[in-house]
Scaffold this motif. Structure first.
Motif, mmCIF file in Angstrom:
data_model
loop_
_atom_site.group_PDB
_atom_site.id
_atom_site.type_symbol
_atom_site.label_atom_id
_atom_site.label_comp_id
_atom_site.label_asym_id
_atom_site.label_seq_id
_atom_site.Cartn_x
_atom_site.Cartn_y
_atom_site.Cartn_z
ATOM 1 N N GLU A 84 0.827 -1.218 0.000
ATOM 2 C CA GLU A 84 0.000 0.000 0.000
ATOM 3 C C GLU A 84 0.857 1.262 0.000
ATOM 4 O O GLU A 84 0.456 2.294 -0.526
ATOM 5 N N THR A 107 4.836 3.069 -3.204
ATOM 6 C CA THR A 107 4.994 4.165 -4.175
ATOM 7 C C THR A 107 4.929 5.526 -3.481
ATOM 8 O O THR A 107 5.596 6.471 -3.899
ATOM 9 N N LEU A 108 4.149 5.597 -2.399
ATOM 10 C CA LEU A 108 4.026 6.872 -1.667
ATOM 11 C C LEU A 108 5.357 7.247 -1.022
ATOM 12 O O LEU A 108 5.796 8.395 -1.056
ATOM 13 N N VAL A 157 8.358 6.192 -1.900
ATOM 14 C CA VAL A 157 9.356 6.502 -2.936
ATOM 15 C C VAL A 157 9.137 7.919 -3.470
ATOM 16 O O VAL A 157 10.084 8.703 -3.590
ATOM 17 N N ASP A 158 7.896 8.260 -3.745
ATOM 18 C CA ASP A 158 7.613 9.616 -4.227
ATOM 19 C C ASP A 158 8.020 10.669 -3.195
ATOM 20 O O ASP A 158 8.560 11.720 -3.540
ATOM 21 N N TYR A 201 12.744 11.413 -11.108
ATOM 22 C CA TYR A 201 13.131 10.001 -11.189
ATOM 23 C C TYR A 201 14.421 9.813 -12.007
ATOM 24 O O TYR A 201 15.310 9.069 -11.635
ATOM 25 N N PHE A 249 9.091 -4.217 -6.598
ATOM 26 C CA PHE A 249 8.892 -2.824 -6.991
ATOM 27 C C PHE A 249 10.191 -2.255 -7.564
ATOM 28 O O PHE A 249 10.197 -1.626 -8.625
ATOM 29 N N PHE A 285 10.774 -0.675 -11.226
ATOM 30 C CA PHE A 285 11.114 0.758 -11.303
ATOM 31 C C PHE A 285 12.450 0.949 -12.031
ATOM 32 O O PHE A 285 12.580 1.808 -12.908
#
Ligand SMILES: [Zn+2]
Lengths: 338, 235
Positions: free
Chosen positions: A59, A62-63, A65-66, A76, A100, A104
């Motif tokens: 969940e 990605t949050l 990483v951003d 990126y 992930f 990526f």
């Protein structure tokens, strides 16, 4: 003079109950360090539940990483490589970060670097100190590991001794659980111990007089449980037992580590892993090291617990050597070697 | 329109590349079952073989479950990485929808079942008379007997019930006893999820612009974790 370009590495860590991403420049400068801790979720279960940890990782990945890119002010495509923890840890949890990271890295056309979580913990010292001299002896102590390592140079490890049963952090958790003072056990015991008096209970210093550098914490834990059962549970006895338990554990860890450092003529003593955040352990290691004429190093509290800056930092030397991972990289619960 | 379809929710690893009217390439493996090692190399091979770059894609479709918890996450984490790094949108497809899509234009009731351990299956019932499967009941986790009784009720006017999915084999006897002459097991090439079928379903979702956000796309486990059940969290 040719200028060496800056190398910025994204690190990803998901081996246990923290989802973390960080960007580190040249293995030294932390540009961002984002950790999403699940401690509050697992507290309800009295320990880390692997399936729940994995569900939270997917969940949040990605949050996190951003957020790491945002904090660093980078896009990126500005990074040079992606580093990810692939062992040791909870396999289901590791696989989220690993899968992930592979996707990526593939999408961005950047190299992938596999990082050993324990190397990461040790490297946390080098992120903050640039004067560490070799040879060094490192005590790595966490919920899953307790070992004394000999480091002849950076990135070179030999195991001098390890726990033969529970890890120190595991013993903290188990004792905290039966004393009913909460999870995670390390901080809970440290807090209780601050209100108690060591020596009111008497616990054995298991293995302290053995010549080798192995540990055994299962017996210490059992002794604490037995003392507790025999006790009539007066006002402050929880705190007194916590204090004695912490003192015994810290004494065993610090005495053995300093003895190991003296035996192999080390110049520095390093502390690494989640239990390295314990204030009594830090104090005692500093005191005993200085007494023995050794320099002691430990990471700041934020870098003791699981984080991705230590993963991105560790990866820098692998990047320099071109030590990249293939697309079929897998995750492993344990390690065959350091 | 170019879609990459990815599935690792069952013992099958599947990847396909489809465009608006045909399957360009498909990989299916029910052999090694090391999705964590194989999935990205398979994706790479399909894209390379077809001279296709991620940037050429309209969307990446992924099965969100039900299925193996770890398998679901390997596929989803992989496509999240691909999507975040390339800005290609995601499409989510139910594993049960995908299997039902293997047997369209049939008068039989389609009943895909997936191994859910604990002597249960993840199941759903589909009307497959048209070109796209239509969900009639489910998805749910349940004992095979319970699922079979439900299927018999829904299929009262049907000639037969076609069973699909890896949950069929361990409970074959139960389904045989329950369905008798009405039982039809899918042929082996239609039995398990096919990435090409996932591509077909994704095509429809793209036309309807049902894209998923890379941050909020979630696995569809059906079940809670064991620890949550023990804490009595089901209600
Ligand atoms: Zn750790």
């Amino acid at each position: 003079m040719k200028t060496v370009p800056d190398i910025k590495i994204l690190g990803i860590e998901s081996s246990c109950d923290e989802t973390a991403a960080a960007i580190v420049k040249n293995g030294r400068h932390i540009l961002s360090n984002v950790v999403n801790s699940q401690i509050a979720i697992h507290q309800e279960f009295g320990g880390v539940v692997p399936e729940i940890a994995s569900r939270k990782h997917i969940e949040n990945i990605t949050l996190v990483v951003d957020a790491a890119f945002k904090e660093a002010g980078l896009k990126y495509e500005d990074i040079d490589a992606i580093a990810v923890t692939n062992a040791p840890g909870l396999v289901g949890a590791l696989l989220v970060g690993l899968s992930f990271a592979k996707g990526f890295a593939y999408a961005l056309g950047k190299p992938l670097i596999a990082v050993n979580h324990l190397h990461g913990h040790i490297y946390a010292n080098f992120l903050e100190h640039d004067d560490i001299e070799f040879p060094a002896v490192c005590l790595i102590v966490s919920g899953g590991h307790t070992s004394i390592l000999y480091m002849s140079e950076a990135g070179h490890y030999e195991v001098m001794g390890s726990t033969i049963d529970d890890a120190a952090g595991e013993a903290f958790d188990k004792v905290a659980r039966f004393l009913g003072i909460g999870y995670p056990g390390g901080p809970a015991i440290q807090k209780a111990a601050a209100e108690g008096i060591a020596g009111k209970f008497v616990l054995p210093r298991v293995f302290l007089n053995r010549k080798n550098f192995d540990f055994s914490f299962s017996g210490l834990k059992t002794a604490a449980m037995n003392q507790w059962k025999k006790n009539n549970h007066e006002n402050n006895s929880v705190n007194d037992l916590a204090a004695e338990f912490q003192t015994a554990l810290v004494e065993i860890l610090s005495v053995k580590t300093i003895r190991a450092a003296q035996e192999c003529n080390a110049r520095s003593v390093l502390l690494a892993g989640g239990v390295a955040a314990n204030s009594e352990l830090r104090k005692m290691m500093k005191f005993k090291s200085e007494l023995a004429g050794l320099k002691v190093y430990y990471p700041s509290l934020k870098l003791c617990t699981d984080n991705a800056a230590m993963i991105a930092g560790t990866a820098y030397s692998q990047y320099s050597k071109g030590d990249f991972a293939p697309l079929n990289l897998n995750a492993y619960a344990s390690l065959l070697s350091l | 329109m170019l879609i990459l379809a990815v599935d690792s929710t069952t013992p099958v690893a599947g990847v396909a590349l489809v465009d608006e009217d045909k399957v360009i390439a498909e990989y299916f493996s029910n052999y090694k079952r090391v999705h964590s090692e194989n999935l990205l190399p398979i994706i790479d091979r399909i894209l390379t073989d077809c001279n296709c770059h991620l940037q050429d894609l309209t969307a990446i479709a992924v099965t969100t479950g039900p299925g193996s918890f770890t398998g679901i996450r390997i596929g989803m984490a992989t496509v999240k990485g691909l999507s975040l790094g390339s800005d290609i949108p995601l499409i989510s497809i139910s594993t049960l929808d995908a299997i039902a899509c293997n047997v369209v234009f049939s008068n039989y009731l389609a009943c895909p079942v997936l191994n859910a351990r604990k002597n249960e299956v993840y199941a759903a019932l589909y009307d497959v008379r048209g070109a796209m499967p239509e969900l009639l009941w489910g998805p749910a986790a349940g004992a095979p007997e319970v699922i079979a009784d439900k299927a018999l009720k829904v299929a009262a006017d049907r000639e037969g019930i076609i069973m699909l999915g890896d949950g069929y084999f361990p409970f074959r006897q139960c389904f045989q006893e329950k369905f008798g002459d009405k039982l039809a097991a899918a042929p082996s090439h239609l039995m398990l999820p096919r990435a090409a079928s996932i591509g077909t379903l994704a095509r429809q979702k793209i036309r309807q612009e049902k894209f998923e956000d890379v941050h909020s796309i979630r696995p569809y486990y059906i079940r809670l974790s064991e620890a949550e059940y023990k804490l009595g969290k089901e209600c």
